[in-house]
Design a protein around this motif. Structure first.
Motif, PDB file in Angstrom:
ATOM      1  N   PRO A 501       0.816  -1.217   0.000  1.00  0.00           N
ATOM      2  CA  PRO A 501       0.000   0.000   0.000  1.00  0.00           C
ATOM      3  C   PRO A 501       0.847   1.264   0.000  1.00  0.00           C
ATOM      4  N   ALA A 502       0.168   2.391  -0.156  1.00  0.00           N
ATOM      5  CA  ALA A 502       0.871   3.668  -0.334  1.00  0.00           C
ATOM      6  C   ALA A 502       1.709   4.036   0.882  1.00  0.00           C
ATOM      7  N   ALA A 503       1.236   3.672   2.068  1.00  0.00           N
ATOM      8  CA  ALA A 503       2.003   4.025   3.272  1.00  0.00           C
ATOM      9  C   ALA A 503       3.386   3.400   3.228  1.00  0.00           C
ATOM     10  N   ILE A 504       3.543   2.354   2.448  1.00  0.00           N
ATOM     11  CA  ILE A 504       4.852   1.719   2.320  1.00  0.00           C
ATOM     12  C   ILE A 504       5.604   2.250   1.113  1.00  0.00           C
ATOM     13  N   THR A 505       4.910   2.406  -0.005  1.00  0.00           N
ATOM     14  CA  THR A 505       5.639   2.785  -1.223  1.00  0.00           C
ATOM     15  C   THR A 505       6.017   4.259  -1.234  1.00  0.00           C
ATOM     16  N   VAL A 506       5.189   5.119  -0.617  1.00  0.00           N
ATOM     17  CA  VAL A 506       5.529   6.544  -0.666  1.00  0.00           C
ATOM     18  C   VAL A 506       6.855   6.827   0.050  1.00  0.00           C
ATOM     19  N   PRO A 507       7.058   6.294   1.286  1.00  0.00           N
ATOM     20  CA  PRO A 507       8.382   6.495   1.894  1.00  0.00           C
ATOM     21  C   PRO A 507       9.513   5.991   1.011  1.00  0.00           C
ATOM     22  N   LEU A 508       9.265   4.874   0.336  1.00  0.00           N
ATOM     23  CA  LEU A 508      10.302   4.347  -0.555  1.00  0.00           C
ATOM     24  C   LEU A 508      10.649   5.357  -1.627  1.00  0.00           C
ATOM     25  N   MET A 509       9.610   5.969  -2.206  1.00  0.00           N
ATOM     26  CA  MET A 509       9.884   6.901  -3.300  1.00  0.00           C
ATOM     27  C   MET A 509      10.597   8.137  -2.785  1.00  0.00           C
ATOM     28  N   VAL A 510      10.151   8.613  -1.625  1.00  0.00           N
ATOM     29  CA  VAL A 510      10.819   9.793  -1.065  1.00  0.00           C
ATOM     30  C   VAL A 510      12.300   9.489  -0.844  1.00  0.00           C
ATOM     31  N   LEU A 511      12.566   8.332  -0.270  1.00  0.00           N
ATOM     32  CA  LEU A 511      13.957   7.969  -0.011  1.00  0.00           C
ATOM     33  C   LEU A 511      14.726   7.786  -1.304  1.00  0.00           C
ATOM     34  N   ALA A 512      14.057   7.275  -2.325  1.00  0.00           N
ATOM     35  CA  ALA A 512      14.726   7.096  -3.612  1.00  0.00           C
ATOM     36  C   ALA A 512      15.164   8.447  -4.165  1.00  0.00           C
ATOM     37  N   VAL A 513      14.278   9.437  -4.023  1.00  0.00           N
ATOM     38  CA  VAL A 513      14.642  10.774  -4.505  1.00  0.00           C
ATOM     39  C   VAL A 513      15.884  11.265  -3.763  1.00  0.00           C
ATOM     40  N   PHE A 514      15.872  11.091  -2.440  1.00  0.00           N
ATOM     41  CA  PHE A 514      17.048  11.501  -1.669  1.00  0.00           C
ATOM     42  C   PHE A 514      18.290  10.734  -2.116  1.00  0.00           C
ATOM     43  N   SER A 515      18.121   9.429  -2.356  1.00  0.00           N
ATOM     44  CA  SER A 515      19.277   8.617  -2.726  1.00  0.00           C
ATOM     45  C   SER A 515      19.864   9.067  -4.045  1.00  0.00           C
ATOM     46  N   VAL A 516      19.028   9.604  -4.908  1.00  0.00           N
ATOM     47  CA  VAL A 516      19.553  10.056  -6.191  1.00  0.00           C
ATOM     48  C   VAL A 516      20.259  11.392  -6.029  1.00  0.00           C
ATOM     49  N   PHE A 517      19.621  12.303  -5.299  1.00  0.00           N
ATOM     50  CA  PHE A 517      20.105  13.678  -5.349  1.00  0.00           C
ATOM     51  C   PHE A 517      20.996  14.089  -4.185  1.00  0.00           C
TER      52      PHE A 517
END
Lengths: 710, 171, 102
Positions: A501-517
């Protein structure tokens, strides 16, 4: 905000009590309090971050000549109180005429209240806010907030949901207290608070003995290190002139006001604490077991709190370590050595794990080894930057692993495979995290790892640079293996996996953005060039004159080549198993390479067979040879000689003198034991009589003595 | 002065005799009742020492609560109520020697050191006494100087309460 | 009044208490003897307080009060332990409780 940074730990601490007392009655079982508290903390630490960026800076001069050190002693300390009034510009010391190096430095914000006073020693409780503290605060808030969000879904329905959130709040409090502490004593409180909470969280599902054992192991192992912390703090307290203040201790250490022996003792003791908390070799064993806790906790422990507490301590008291171990002045020091060993050992272990969380756990140990080694070779900024970037991608990877396990109800990679199809969001974020961890251009890990390697090379630690490069290659390879086993191939588990669910995937995406930039923050020629470094570098950094190195394209290319090579080889091997069966079989007897190729778990075999066997085999063989030839010879010779002399001794000495003595003493001991045994009746009252009677007799003796002497 | 000494003599004699009976009687309930006599005499001694609040607390807490608790303990453990059964163990002699040894040493020290030291005379009115060392003064001290120990003691009581429940409940 | 008369009374009660603790077999009786010991301490506290000024007298009394409180807690826990022993071994005979026997 900078002066009132104490609000942040206060919020999470309040949240802890609120959740504990009222959590169960609330509609979301207390998770809303934790989320709210962490949200506010995130907001406040972001505000604090911006205030720090715009904070007054002043030129700070440090006299480098050790002779004048005593007179120039407390520059950093003098700068601090001035900053408190907000007149930071005045903090630039006038004594700069000695013409030392001048650095532009944001003046740290100190705020303290009187805590307690013992004898003449007054101890203040306070906050010390500088770039390092701000970065830590921000990172911890982000990770903790995302972990909270993730947990609302991941832990839903857990029987101790409320307690879980309460512990998370307290855990975060511990880290906040540690990073904002202005003295070592406060730091100790935060440190121990985290130790306690890690125990509670790792043992969250304590019904299974395995989990409670893991919690105990984590607690006891880190406690072993904590003894070092106590010894180190008290040694520094006395050696640095009865003060707990971190800035003062650092500047006094760097000025040579602390005797080298005391400094070395303190540094070694503190480093033991670092080894325990940051899971460095040889106290790293608790961390893989700590995977018994819920996955979000692992993410929190591994990314932003607990384990980096050790690294933080190392960085915070860097003046002590710098001076004690003569970092960059001598070729070798324990910090770098332990870090280097940890990188390799942990990375090697990561290959043989089948549990996805354990792969990540060993990976964390290995990456912590990078930070410790970076600090050991004088790459302070690089190590701190690696902490910063590592927090994001390691949290991402752990939460990703949690997401996968949420779908397949297992952590074994044998039960996974082919998850790419079922969980695209998790897959892509996990891929980003893996590449960032491997240090692939231009993701976050690349910049930070490169900086550590560059520092190692430039500061004359070529060997450790090579260790780092090997470690980087291994990291890239085991992450490729992990990604392959989890997301590619056929699904091997049971049940029907589905995207989380979104409560799990949204943190993942936020962290992915941080991991890239996140990596660009310290990239050259971006944001004014190495922006992050200038943000965090503190008074100690300038005072110690830690060398700063310009970005080197050669080094970057070298590490990129190593990393891509490792990924390429690993991918080739893993995806290679999908080659047609016939080809493999035909070529297997022909060439050695094809044997490896045909082997589905090539890397597993490599590491279980070659490394472990390679270490075990020769040592065992050598030991055997030594045993057979050397020891046996000696033993035989000795035996022969002994036999000859023995027969003579037996007749005259043994039978006559020794037997008598031995028998006599044996009989004596038996008799004494027998009579003493009667005293141990197990009856408390008899013991009581002896206790009271004995005390009375002692008192009598004392009276007679005193009466006689008067 | 003489009246006080006579009172003390009576109290001391009754408390010592009751105490001796308490540790030698063969009836558990009688022992508890002798304990009441001892505690009451000690409370009266506190009044002789101008510590009326302590005396009252002694009566309330000790005789009111603790002795009742002991009686409950006797009841629940079904200790034998009659004379039958031995309440002493076989090392009465050793215990007596130890106790007498301590008494001898304590007595020697006390007599040697304090000798004939007199307690100070309090030539004050009732109001003065009340203001300086009466109940009000004790209350002020507890809630100002000794506030933190007082709080700690309350936590101790709570801990003892929880501990007693945990120990004694059946599960 | 002499200071010593109170102190000696305390000493006598203390020793009787010690005798009780050492010589009694029944757990409840041992606890009672401990109360005797604590009482003798209280007499000492209050009597010594009388020797000083007002502040000393107050201190002595307050400490005596604390001791009474602690005694209450001790009796509570002690009796709970005695009950537990009774439940497990159907006796409160301390001679039977000798797991530490060598």
């Amino acid at each position: 905000m900078l002066e009132h940074i104490w609000i942040i730990p206060a919020i999470t601490f309040t949240s802890f009590w609120l959740i504990l007392f009222f959590g169960k009655r609330l509609p979301f079982k207390g998770s809303e309090i934790g989320l709210l508290a962490l949200g506010v903390c995130l907001l406040l630490s972001t505000v604090a971050g911006f205030q720090w960026i715009n904070h007054d800076s002043a030129e700070v001069h440090f006299e480098r000549a050790p002779v004048a050190a005593a007179a120039e002693g407390g520059h950093a300390a003098e700068a601090a109180p001035a900053a408190e009034d907000g007149h930071a510009a005045e903090a630039a010391p006038a004594e700069g005429e000695h013409q030392a190096e001048a650095h532009v430095l944001r003046t740290p914000v100190d705020k303290s209240v009187h805590w307690f006073k013992i004898g003449d020693t007054q101890v203040d409780a306070g906050t010390h806010v500088d770039g390092l503290a701000i970065v830590m605060l921000f990172t911890v808030s982000v990770i903790s907030f995302l972990v909270h969000v993730f947990s609302t879904s991941y832990m839903s329905g857990d029987r101790r949901f409320t307690h879980y959130f309460a512990s998370l709040s307290l855990f975060t409090t511990g880290m906040f207290v540690l990073v904002t502490a202005s003295n070592t004593l406060q730091g100790l409180f935060g440190w121990e608070l985290m130790g306690l909470c890690s125990f509670m969280l790792i043992g969250h599902w304590w019904e299974e003995p395995k989990n409670s054992n893991a919690a105990l192991k984590a607690f006891l192992t880190t406690r072993t290190g904590d003894i070092g912390l106590l010894v180190g703090i008290s040694t520094l307290f006395f050696a640095a002139g009865r003060t707990f203040d971190i800035a003062t201790i650092n500047s006094r250490a760097l000025d040579g006001q602390i005797g080298h022996t005391a400094l070395l003792l303190a540094a070694i003791a503190l480093f033991v604490a670092v080894i325990g908390k940051s899971a460095q070799f040889p106290l790293h064993t608790w961390l893989p077991d700590a995977m018994a806790g819920p996955t979000p906790v692992s993410a929190l422990i591994h990314a932003a709190t607990m384990v980096v507490a050790g690294v933080y301590l190392l960085a915070r008291l860097y003046g002590v370590f710098w001076q004690a171990f003569s970092i960059t002045h001598s070729s070798i020091n324990p910090v770098a050595v332990v870090g280097g060993i940890t990188i390799i050992i942990a990375a090697a272990l990561a290959f043989v794990q089948t549990d996805i969380k354990k792969v990540l756990a060993y990976s964390t140990i290995s990456q912590l080894g990078y930070m410790v080694m970076g600090l050991g070779v004088g790459a302070w900024t690089g190590a701190m930057f690696h902490f910063f970037t590592h927090a994001f991608f390691k949290a991402l990877l752990f939460l990703g692993a949690g997401s996968v396990s949420h779908a397949v109800h297992s952590f074994e990679m044998d039960d996974m495979g082919g998850m790419k199809k079922y969980m695209p969001k998790t897959f892509w974020t996990f891929i980003i995290g893996s590449f960032a961890l491997a240090g692939f251009f231009p993701l976050a890990g690349f910049w930070s790892k490169d900086e550590i390697l560059l520092g190692a090379g430039q500061n004359g630690y070529t060997f450790f640079m090579i260790v780092g490069l090997v470690g980087a290659a291994m990291t890239a390879a085991y992450m490729t293996r992990c990604v392959y086993l989890t997301f590619f191939g056929e699904y091997r588990g049971h049940g029907h996996p589905h995207e989380s669910p979104a409560a799990i995937t949204v943190p993942l995406m936020v962290l992915a953005v941080f991991s890239v930039f996140a990596g660009f923050l310290n990239a050259p020629k971006l944001f004014g060039g190495e922006w992050f470094g200038r943000l965090v570098e503190d008074a100690t950094f300038v005072h110690a004159a830690i060398p700063i190195h310009d970005f080197s394209v050669t080094a970057a290319l070298l590490s990129m080549a190593v990393v891509s090579g490792a990924i390429g080889v690993a991918a080739w091997l893993h995806f290679g198993q999908r080659l047609p069966k016939g080809l493999t079989e035909r070529s297997t007897p022909a060439r050695l390479g094809h044997t490896f190729l045909a082997n589905r778990y090539f890397l597993d075999h490599l590491y279980t067979g070659v490394i472990i066997g390679g270490i075990k085999g020769p040592i065992a063989r050598a030991a055997y040879w030594f045993n057979q030839n050397v020891l046996d010879g000696v033993v035989n010779g000795v035996a022969f000689a002994a036999k000859r002399s023995g027969s003579w001794i037996y007749k005259w000495i043994d039978q006559g003198a020794i037997d008598g003595t031995v028998n006599g003493s044996g009989l004596g001991a038996e008799g004494l034991g027998g009579s003493l045994r009667r005293l141990q009746t197990g009856r408390v009252q008899q013991y009581g009589s002896l206790l009271f009677g004995g005390t009375a007799l002692f008192a009598l003796g004392l009276i007679l003595l005193v009466a006689r002497s008067n | 002065m003489i009246a006080q000494n006579i009172a003390f003599g009576i109290l001391a004699a009754s408390s010592v005799l009751a105490a001796i009976r308490m540790v030698t009687t063969k009836n558990v309930v009688h022992a508890a009742l002798y304990l009441v006599v001892v505690l009451g005499s000690v409370a009266a001694n506190y009044i002789l020492l101008a510590a009326e609040f302590v005396a009252v607390v002694q009566l309330l807490v000790y005789i009111g609560a603790i002795v009742v608790l002991f009686l409950f303990g006797v009841m629940l453990t079904r200790a034998k109520l009659g004379h039958e059964g031995e309440l002493d163990n076989d090392q009465r002699g050793l215990a007596a020697v130890t106790a007498l040894l301590i008494l001898g040493i304590l007595g020697y020290v006390l007599v040697d050191y304090f000798g004939d030291d007199k307690l100070p005379q309090l030539n004050r009115t009732h109001e003065q006494l009340n203001a300086t060392r009466g109940t009000g003064a004790v209350g002020n001290a507890i809630f100002s100087t000794y506030l933190i120990p007082f709080e700690v003691v309350s936590v101790l009581l709570l801990a003892a309460l929880v501990g007693a429940i945990v120990l004694a409940r059946r599960d | 009044m002499l200071l010593n008369q109170f102190l000696l009374l305390g000493a006598v009660l203390f020793c009787i208490g010690v005798y009780g603790v050492l010589a009694r077999k029944n757990g409840v009786l041992v606890l009672m003897s401990i109360e005797l010991i604590l009482n003798s301490v209280n007499i000492n506290l209050v009597a010594f307080g009388m020797m000083g000024g007002d502040a000393a007298a107050i201190t002595g009394q307050v400490f005596a009060l604390f001791v009474i409180t602690v005694a209450a807690a001790e009796v509570g826990v002690g009796l709970a332990i005695v009950l537990l022993i009774y439940r497990n071994r159907t006796t409160v005979d301390l001679d039977e409780v000798d797991l530490m026997k060598g």
